[in-house]
Write a protein that holds these residues in place. Structure first.
Motif: not given
Length: 371
Positions: A343-371
């Motif tokens: 959150a301090l980096h301006g991103g989000t984190v979510d917990v998703l379920q996998r269709a084949e079983g198990g968990a998927r933790l997904r973090v999204e962060l802003p890319c660097a400008p002009d990256a």
């Protein structure tokens, strides 16, 4: 002066002024036109002998016009009095109707301030008072939620500290009573409990600073993929010893972030995945770019996370039942730290379920400008 009295006086004074002005204007117009209607006129100056001109006022018409003017004056006064009485009655009713809901909100506020945290205002009355009552109720609900969170936090801290302290106390008492020998194994166990306390205190301080927005970030442009490969390599030996295959698929994605804090995020996510992964399963660490977002995912083949558990996963000291087993050595703050740092980096984190079983933790962060 109360609101009801102010409203009542305002309505009464307005009615009195309006009636007086209307009466004055009506009487003035009548005093000029009534004599004309009766054929009465004032003799012009410099008229005939004795000061009487050819248009002298007839006595009967003059008396009738004066009587009519007097009646009009009396009627105007009576109308003003009636208007004032009616205005005060209507104004009093309006004042009471408007002030009662405000008085109820004020009473609820007073009771809330006196410690009755369960009271809520009734949203009734004028639109503005309804809005005020709803704002009060929403504020009270938020404060209650924060108070509940603080109480849970205090209880959780006490519980987490009690376990290692109890172990330390019992083992030290056993050493004191001669029931245990101060050999290397016993000392190592004591040191492990001390280390657990140290990690708990450090993690608690970190998540508290992060959630308060007081954690300093030393941002620099870095490759999230390279950081993920580096962090994952440190877990390869642990994964192999647990019979888990750890795979890393990380492409080059540049972000402006604090390298040390993102390393903590990666370590916490991989550690959590290995904790829940069974033998002969796989844990995947994936880094890729999705538009203007850098995506980090950690996937495991564990039991997954039940839907009712998802909202609590990032809560401090929260553990799903499957992970409440001895020997894990965790502080229960890992995912809370992840959420706070992301959150301090301006991103989000979510917990998703996998269709084949198990968990998927997904973090999204802003890319660097002009990256």
């Amino acid at each position: 002066m109360s609101l009801a009295v102010r409203v009542l006086l305002t309505v009464a004074l307005t009615a009195l002024f309006s009636a007086s002005l209307t009466g004055y204007l009506s009487y003035r117009a009548a005093s000029e036109r009534v004599p004309r209607a009766f054929g009465v006129a004032q003799a012009p100056r410099g008229g005939g002998p004795g000061g009487a001109g050819p248009f002298a006022e007839p006595g009967g018409a003059m008396g009738a016009s004066r009587a009519l003017l007097a009646e009009l004056q009396g009627a105007t006064f009576s109308a003003a009095v009636i208007a004032l009485v009616v205005a005060m009655a209507v104004g009093g009713w309006i004042a009471l109707r408007a002030s009662r809901p405000i008085s109820r909100v004020a009473e609820v506020t007073r009771r809330y301030g006196a410690g009755e945290r369960w009271v809520r205002a009734e949203p009734s009355g004028p639109t503005e008072v309804v809005a005020l009552a709803r704002v009060f109720n929403d504020t009270a609900d938020r404060l209650q939620a924060e108070e509940d969170q603080r109480q849970r936090f205090t209880t959780d801290v006490a519980h987490e500290l009690r376990t290692p302290l109890t172990v330390l106390k019992s083992e030290l008492e056993a050493l004191q009573d001669g029931l245990m020998q101060p050999d290397d194994e016993t000392l190592q166990q004591l040191l492990q409990q001390v280390d657990l306390l140290g990690r708990l205190v450090a993690d608690l301080r970190l998540v508290t600073l992060a959630e308060a927005g007081e954690l300093t970030l030393y941002r620099q442009r870095l490759d999230l993929g390279a950081l993920a490969r580096e962090a994952g390599a440190a877990f390869l030996a642990r994964a192999a010893s647990a019979g888990v295959v750890l795979r890393i698929d990380a492409e080059r994605v540049l972000v402006d972030a604090d390298a040390e804090r993102l390393r903590q995020v990666l370590n916490a996510l991989v550690d959590n995945a290995l904790l829940h992964a069974a033998q002969s399963t796989t844990v995947d660490v994936v880094v890729r770019r999705d538009g203007e977002r850098a995506v980090l995912e950690v996937l495991d083949d564990g039991p997954g996370i039940a839907a009712q558990e998802v909202p609590n996963v990032f809560r401090r000291f929260y553990r799903v039942d499957a992970s409440r087993r001895p020997g894990t050595g965790g502080s229960g703050l890992g995912l809370s730290i992840v959420a706070a740092i992301v959150a301090l980096h301006g991103g989000t984190v979510d917990v998703l379920q996998r269709a084949e079983g198990g968990a998927r933790l997904r973090v999204e962060l802003p890319c660097a400008p002009d990256a």
